[in-house]
Design an enzyme around this catalytic site. Sequence first.
Site, mmCIF file in Angstrom:
data_model
loop_
_atom_site.group_PDB
_atom_site.id
_atom_site.type_symbol
_atom_site.label_atom_id
_atom_site.label_comp_id
_atom_site.label_asym_id
_atom_site.label_seq_id
_atom_site.Cartn_x
_atom_site.Cartn_y
_atom_site.Cartn_z
ATOM 1 N N GLU A 135 0.800 -1.239 0.000
ATOM 2 C CA GLU A 135 0.000 0.000 0.000
ATOM 3 C C GLU A 135 0.831 1.287 0.000
ATOM 4 O O GLU A 135 0.637 2.162 0.844
ATOM 5 C CB GLU A 135 -0.972 -0.021 1.181
ATOM 6 C CG GLU A 135 -1.901 -1.227 1.147
ATOM 7 C CD GLU A 135 -2.753 -1.396 2.387
ATOM 8 O OE1 GLU A 135 -2.733 -0.515 3.257
ATOM 9 O OE2 GLU A 135 -3.458 -2.420 2.485
ATOM 10 N N GLU A 170 -6.150 -10.743 -1.341
ATOM 11 C CA GLU A 170 -6.948 -10.560 -0.107
ATOM 12 C C GLU A 170 -8.422 -10.486 -0.482
ATOM 13 O O GLU A 170 -9.131 -9.547 -0.138
ATOM 14 C CB GLU A 170 -6.518 -9.267 0.616
ATOM 15 C CG GLU A 170 -5.050 -9.223 0.952
ATOM 16 C CD GLU A 170 -4.643 -7.969 1.736
ATOM 17 O OE1 GLU A 170 -5.518 -7.241 2.244
ATOM 18 O OE2 GLU A 170 -3.422 -7.714 1.823
HETATM 19 O O1 G3I Z 1 -3.753 -8.031 18.668
HETATM 20 C C1 G3I Z 1 -4.632 -7.075 19.271
HETATM 21 C C2 G3I Z 1 -5.168 -7.600 20.552
HETATM 22 O O2 G3I Z 1 -4.108 -7.762 21.455
HETATM 23 C C3 G3I Z 1 -6.225 -6.630 21.091
HETATM 24 O O3 G3I Z 1 -6.819 -7.150 22.246
HETATM 25 C C4 G3I Z 1 -7.317 -6.365 20.049
HETATM 26 C C5 G3I Z 1 -8.335 -5.344 20.515
HETATM 27 O O4 G3I Z 1 -8.904 -4.658 19.422
HETATM 28 O O5 G3I Z 1 -6.704 -5.885 18.905
HETATM 29 C C6 G3I Z 1 -5.779 -6.799 18.332
HETATM 30 O O6 G3I Z 1 -5.247 -6.262 17.190
HETATM 31 C C7 G3I Z 1 -6.101 -6.221 16.069
HETATM 32 C C8 G3I Z 1 -5.460 -7.042 14.962
HETATM 33 O O7 G3I Z 1 -6.188 -6.875 13.770
HETATM 34 C C9 G3I Z 1 -5.388 -8.519 15.319
HETATM 35 O O8 G3I Z 1 -6.664 -9.036 15.502
HETATM 36 C C10 G3I Z 1 -6.253 -4.759 15.655
HETATM 37 O O9 G3I Z 1 -7.006 -4.042 16.618
HETATM 38 C C11 G3I Z 1 -6.941 -4.671 14.319
HETATM 39 O O10 G3I Z 1 -6.903 -3.331 13.860
HETATM 40 C C12 G3I Z 1 -6.225 -5.551 13.322
HETATM 41 O O11 G3I Z 1 -6.890 -5.463 12.082
HETATM 42 C C13 G3I Z 1 -6.207 -6.012 10.984
HETATM 43 C C14 G3I Z 1 -5.930 -4.913 9.969
HETATM 44 O O12 G3I Z 1 -5.316 -5.473 8.824
HETATM 45 C C15 G3I Z 1 -5.030 -3.834 10.531
HETATM 46 O O13 G3I Z 1 -4.815 -2.840 9.629
HETATM 47 C C16 G3I Z 1 -7.097 -7.047 10.354
HETATM 48 O O14 G3I Z 1 -7.259 -8.160 11.244
HETATM 49 C C17 G3I Z 1 -6.494 -7.546 9.037
HETATM 50 O O15 G3I Z 1 -7.420 -8.338 8.366
HETATM 51 C C18 G3I Z 1 -6.164 -6.349 8.153
HETATM 52 O O16 G3I Z 1 -5.535 -6.819 6.993
HETATM 53 C C19 G3I Z 1 -5.183 -5.821 6.030
HETATM 54 C C20 G3I Z 1 -3.994 -6.364 5.253
HETATM 55 O O17 G3I Z 1 -2.956 -6.690 6.129
HETATM 56 C C21 G3I Z 1 -3.523 -5.347 4.217
HETATM 57 N N1 G3I Z 1 -4.603 -4.951 3.357
HETATM 58 C C22 G3I Z 1 -5.807 -4.485 4.014
HETATM 59 C C23 G3I Z 1 -6.308 -5.524 5.016
HETATM 60 C C24 G3I Z 1 -7.580 -5.050 5.656
HETATM 61 O O18 G3I Z 1 -7.354 -3.912 6.434
#
Ligand code: G3I
Length: 383
Positions: A168, A273
């Site tokens: 990105e 994705e």
């Molecule tokens: O690990 C923490 C955990 O410790 C905490 O308790 C919890 C509370 O919200 O958050 C957890 O982290 C989360 C993480 O995913 C793991 O579950 C984050 O808040 C959350 O923001 C994060 O979201 C991920 C996101 O990327 C972050 O930008 C999504 O799961 C994941 O599917 C998404 O994937 C991205 C690709 O890498 C790149 N392209 C876009 C795609 C969608 O955003």
Amino acid sequence: MKTHHIWKKCHIGILCIVCAFFIEVKSASSAEHTEHSLKRAVEGNFLMGVALNTRQVNGRDQQATRLIKQHFNSIVAENCMKSSAIHPEKNRFNFADADKLVHFGEENGMAVIGHCLIWHSQLAPWFCIDENGAKVSPDELKKRMRDHIHAVVGRYKGRIKGWDVVNEAIESNGSWRKSPFYEILGEEYIPLAFQYAHEADPQAELYYNDYGMDAKAKRNKVVELIGMLKKRGLRIDAVGMQGHMGMKYPESDNFEKSILSFSNAGVNVMITEWDMSALPNVQTGANIADTVAYRKSIDPYTDGLPDAISQAWNNRMKEFFNLFLKHSNVITRVTVWGLTDGDSWKNGFPVRGRVDYPLLFDRHYMPKPFVQEIMEHQADPSR
Ligand code: G3I
């Protein structure tokens, strides 16, 4: 005489049990063989991949594990290889989940994909700043990028098929994203990342990965980027088109134009994705006078997807799937961003707590109708 008779009966009994056992085992294994499988249905076209969350990586969802083995021959980490997860502090790595994911992939003969090395989001907090919170110098950032990439790629050298090296880096209007990497190094950080990744594992494939790739401005900038890397003699094998879709976007014509533009620029294409939200688009900046009505209108299918919407969703997914098949000479992998609807990040984005239906398997681990259709067609092409 009586004892002899009893023994004879016993022998017959044991023989029957043994036979029944073998019949059982044989029918179980042939059932396994004839069981529908998505990866088998697309064999010869592209790899079928899925992103694993940490529960799945840690084997805490056995139903998921079974489905992943049955339907997919490629895996990628949804989160556990991002810098904030794998390299949370400058001198501390956390390889535990990534190690398990790579091991699981190897054990099951899957192509393991690394996601992702350099990304502005889920960026380890220490990466681009010094102890006072000021931006590090260009030389220091180069050193940090090199150390990070060498440590992560080097650890899995020879075991990971390919890496999303930069994720990105381009805005929708075709300009470079003003990420901390860009702010410090300018666009130079991109070729550097590819160079470091190649040094760390010369055999690994290297990818540029982005979303919204159907947009013309972004498409052109990606083509420019491919040209820039190639001109410098750097390795780039494929462009990853993330494929986060909705019921109204992207238009398949524009998506197809991008597939063709990237392959004409001399790289393969991967759908990296894939998911498709079934929910209405959220209007940002809406005046929320009645919160309840508003919530209901943006989260309308909490009790299940109505048939008409489900049908439209399946038709649209099938349309894109057929597009991928049409271009399977250049599309080498299609990876879905999660296994079941319940696993999807779309339930939390762009609004937290909605109930979405974006993936190939529903919340009961059952394949969606269009997936079932693809698999049945493979089993019986006359259908
Ligand atoms: O690990 C923490 C955990 O410790 C905490 O308790 C919890 C509370 O919200 O958050 C957890 O982290 C989360 C993480 O995913 C793991 O579950 C984050 O808040 C959350 O923001 C994060 O979201 C991920 C996101 O990327 C972050 O930008 C999504 O799961 C994941 O599917 C998404 O994937 C991205 C690709 O890498 C790149 N392209 C876009 C795609 C969608 O955003």
